[in-house]
Write a protein that holds these residues in place. Sequence first.
Motif, PDB file in Angstrom:
ATOM      1  N   GLY A  11       6.826  -0.068  12.281  1.00  0.00           N
ATOM      2  CA  GLY A  11       6.787   1.120  11.438  1.00  0.00           C
ATOM      3  C   GLY A  11       7.475   0.909  10.109  1.00  0.00           C
ATOM      4  O   GLY A  11       6.970   1.333   9.059  1.00  0.00           O
ATOM      5  N   LEU A  12       8.623   0.253  10.130  1.00  0.00           N
ATOM      6  CA  LEU A  12       9.348  -0.027   8.893  1.00  0.00           C
ATOM      7  C   LEU A  12       8.546  -0.951   7.990  1.00  0.00           C
ATOM      8  O   LEU A  12       8.504  -0.772   6.772  1.00  0.00           O
ATOM      9  CB  LEU A  12      10.704  -0.653   9.217  1.00  0.00           C
ATOM     10  CG  LEU A  12      11.763   0.294   9.796  1.00  0.00           C
ATOM     11  CD1 LEU A  12      12.958  -0.488  10.307  1.00  0.00           C
ATOM     12  CD2 LEU A  12      12.198   1.311   8.741  1.00  0.00           C
ATOM     13  N   GLU A  13       7.889  -1.947   8.591  1.00  0.00           N
ATOM     14  CA  GLU A  13       7.082  -2.869   7.801  1.00  0.00           C
ATOM     15  C   GLU A  13       5.858  -2.171   7.217  1.00  0.00           C
ATOM     16  O   GLU A  13       5.513  -2.355   6.045  1.00  0.00           O
ATOM     17  CB  GLU A  13       6.641  -4.051   8.668  1.00  0.00           C
ATOM     18  CG  GLU A  13       5.865  -5.116   7.895  1.00  0.00           C
ATOM     19  CD  GLU A  13       5.460  -6.285   8.771  1.00  0.00           C
ATOM     20  OE1 GLU A  13       5.565  -7.431   8.305  1.00  0.00           O
ATOM     21  OE2 GLU A  13       5.022  -6.056   9.921  1.00  0.00           O
ATOM     22  N   ALA A  14       5.215  -1.325   7.995  1.00  0.00           N
ATOM     23  CA  ALA A  14       3.992  -0.669   7.547  1.00  0.00           C
ATOM     24  C   ALA A  14       4.241   0.290   6.397  1.00  0.00           C
ATOM     25  O   ALA A  14       3.423   0.392   5.475  1.00  0.00           O
ATOM     26  CB  ALA A  14       3.341   0.084   8.708  1.00  0.00           C
ATOM     27  N   ARG A  15       5.362   0.991   6.415  1.00  0.00           N
ATOM     28  CA  ARG A  15       5.575   2.013   5.388  1.00  0.00           C
ATOM     29  C   ARG A  15       5.905   1.411   4.028  1.00  0.00           C
ATOM     30  O   ARG A  15       5.856   2.119   3.014  1.00  0.00           O
ATOM     31  CB  ARG A  15       6.646   3.008   5.829  1.00  0.00           C
ATOM     32  CG  ARG A  15       8.070   2.622   5.631  1.00  0.00           C
ATOM     33  CD  ARG A  15       9.070   3.712   5.975  1.00  0.00           C
ATOM     34  NE  ARG A  15       8.547   5.067   5.914  1.00  0.00           N
ATOM     35  CZ  ARG A  15       9.296   6.148   5.694  1.00  0.00           C
ATOM     36  NH1 ARG A  15      10.591   6.026   5.479  1.00  0.00           N
ATOM     37  NH2 ARG A  15       8.759   7.340   5.663  1.00  0.00           N
ATOM     38  N   THR A  16       6.216   0.117   3.977  1.00  0.00           N
ATOM     39  CA  THR A  16       6.563  -0.504   2.699  1.00  0.00           C
ATOM     40  C   THR A  16       5.595  -1.616   2.302  1.00  0.00           C
ATOM     41  O   THR A  16       5.762  -2.234   1.251  1.00  0.00           O
ATOM     42  CB  THR A  16       7.986  -1.089   2.743  1.00  0.00           C
ATOM     43  OG1 THR A  16       8.075  -2.070   3.786  1.00  0.00           O
ATOM     44  CG2 THR A  16       9.007   0.008   2.990  1.00  0.00           C
ATOM     45  N   SER A  17       4.587  -1.877   3.129  1.00  0.00           N
ATOM     46  CA  SER A  17       3.651  -2.961   2.826  1.00  0.00           C
ATOM     47  C   SER A  17       2.539  -2.471   1.908  1.00  0.00           C
ATOM     48  O   SER A  17       2.082  -1.331   2.013  1.00  0.00           O
ATOM     49  CB  SER A  17       3.029  -3.503   4.110  1.00  0.00           C
ATOM     50  OG  SER A  17       2.020  -4.460   3.813  1.00  0.00           O
ATOM     51  N   LEU A  18       2.074  -3.369   1.020  1.00  0.00           N
ATOM     52  CA  LEU A  18       0.941  -3.089   0.151  1.00  0.00           C
ATOM     53  C   LEU A  18      -0.335  -3.737   0.659  1.00  0.00           C
ATOM     54  O   LEU A  18      -1.352  -3.727  -0.031  1.00  0.00           O
ATOM     55  CB  LEU A  18       1.235  -3.579  -1.270  1.00  0.00           C
ATOM     56  CG  LEU A  18       2.427  -2.914  -1.949  1.00  0.00           C
ATOM     57  CD1 LEU A  18       2.695  -3.572  -3.294  1.00  0.00           C
ATOM     58  CD2 LEU A  18       2.212  -1.430  -2.100  1.00  0.00           C
ATOM     59  N   ASP A  19      -0.293  -4.268   1.872  1.00  0.00           N
ATOM     60  CA  ASP A  19      -1.434  -4.941   2.469  1.00  0.00           C
ATOM     61  C   ASP A  19      -2.089  -4.002   3.482  1.00  0.00           C
ATOM     62  O   ASP A  19      -1.554  -3.785   4.574  1.00  0.00           O
ATOM     63  CB  ASP A  19      -0.962  -6.227   3.159  1.00  0.00           C
ATOM     64  CG  ASP A  19      -2.106  -7.011   3.790  1.00  0.00           C
ATOM     65  OD1 ASP A  19      -3.237  -6.478   3.838  1.00  0.00           O
ATOM     66  OD2 ASP A  19      -1.860  -8.141   4.258  1.00  0.00           O
ATOM     67  N   PRO A  20      -3.240  -3.414   3.152  1.00  0.00           N
ATOM     68  CA  PRO A  20      -3.868  -2.467   4.083  1.00  0.00           C
ATOM     69  C   PRO A  20      -4.187  -3.067   5.443  1.00  0.00           C
ATOM     70  O   PRO A  20      -4.082  -2.390   6.462  1.00  0.00           O
ATOM     71  CB  PRO A  20      -5.148  -2.043   3.350  1.00  0.00           C
ATOM     72  CG  PRO A  20      -4.885  -2.330   1.915  1.00  0.00           C
ATOM     73  CD  PRO A  20      -3.986  -3.531   1.894  1.00  0.00           C
TER      74      PRO A  20
END
Length: 536
Positions: free
Chosen positions: A469-478
């Motif tokens: 969750g932490l990685e997903a909310r800050t990633s720019l890679d869909p």
Amino acid sequence: MRNRKQRPIVGLVVLFSLILGTIFPALVMAQNATPDAGTPSAAASEPSEELVPAEAGKTELIIGQAQDVSTLDPQMSTQSNDIYVSFNIFDNLIARDRDLQLQPMLATSWTSLDDTTWEFELRDDVTFHDGTQFTAADVEFTIERTYDPEAETLVATVFSTVEDVVVVDDYTVQFKTKNPDPLLPGRLAFYGGQMMPKAYFEEIGAEEFGINPIGTGPVQFVELERDDHLTLARYDDYWGEPIAFETVTFRPIPEVAARIAALETGEVDIITRVPPDQVEQVRALETARVEQVLYNGLYVLAVNTKAEPLDDPLVKQALAYAIDRQLIVDELWSGQGTVPTGPAVPGDFAFNPDLPVLAYDPDRARELLEEAGYDGEEVIIETTDGYVVNDLPMAEAIAAMWEEVGVTVRLDVIEIAVRSEKNASKSFLGVWWSDPTNTLADPDGMMWRLLAPGGAQDYWRDEEFDALGLEARTSLDPALREANYQRMFDIFLENFPWIPILQPFESYGVANYISWYPYSNQYFNLRAENLQLVTE
């Protein structure tokens, strides 16, 4: 057995936004052009019945809702009975229209300066209800309070991506984020983003603010008489178009029959929470109609996973299998709802339309209970009667279904005020009703907002779920974000921190001399673009 207490049972950010343009079209617009300032637009729509003129001299709008307000502090509640009021007393920097597209509100434009900096230009003609000017200092105060641990707000996770709020000048503010956050404009459009007055709040304190607030919205607080009425008055110095009424009154009317009768006799103009089995009765009224919308969220039983036997994932899986959701939709909701597939709804980023709906399999439920070594430990359902539509009847039906597979159930009926206290103190004993709204068309706006570490429903932790969750909310890679969310959905369905029940249609009764429409995210908009009094 059951205990019935009341009654029987611009760089990478631009690229990311373009890839997800169907979900965040207004975000793309904001990065490439300056939108026109003004009130949020609403898509053209026709009322469900022909409108008629109101009687001459109509100056008060009266709304009958199922419960009284618990607080008017917008950061201390996300309950529908509270946000119906607070979203009209307060404005956000950005708002969503009825199509859930982002529109300017107190911010006239927003721009991504780099991967971790957003800049917002503010209107310079906005005052709070005490006449003081709205400035960037109020933005800084509002956002920083949301995640201040001493404030203990119920929106603490919404802006946890923010590192710093920088006042550039009175009408320019920058958000520095810890990592790229392409969803920030959307976050500002809902919970936690209602702009609060720094000076006034610091003068009177949090407790007094909760019962005597001021904002920048089209209506201002006048008085609150508990269990009787809340009165708001039109704010004549509002920066936008004034609303059609001099006063707005919210009346708590818990009994459904009494709400409908009040609508029929003209005592009230709008009623909330029309149950499915009463929709046709309201439609049959000569003076009123039903306005209905598919809720952009879910009705769930939230779970205190720290309480035995709910700390065992196998028990929770069994409870989920034991619920005949389609029967609930058909019999208690008259077909006015759908059975969910998990913790997301259609239209969300990463929603998988190929997933099957949550299964009803009582035999599998019994097998899982045996595998878990379940030995009759009590499962407590703390249900309200009117917090969400059909909460008590659904709780009674689910309790019977659980008992049928061998679960010992205690059904406690609690007051809505008690639920508010338990929600704030995180002191629920077992399972309870919740109606999570997706505020972002993204799992970050519903599942993660509430279930993340420090979230309002932080009763369960899983190391892999948290890291994803932490990685997903800050990633720019869909692609990465989608893969993370798919795995998080799997973890969710193994652990059931919520037990999803249905995605309902929500129904409102509206007098035929009122033009007003519900939003799918429960944004109860009384502004001029969504509310008109028919006069001819």
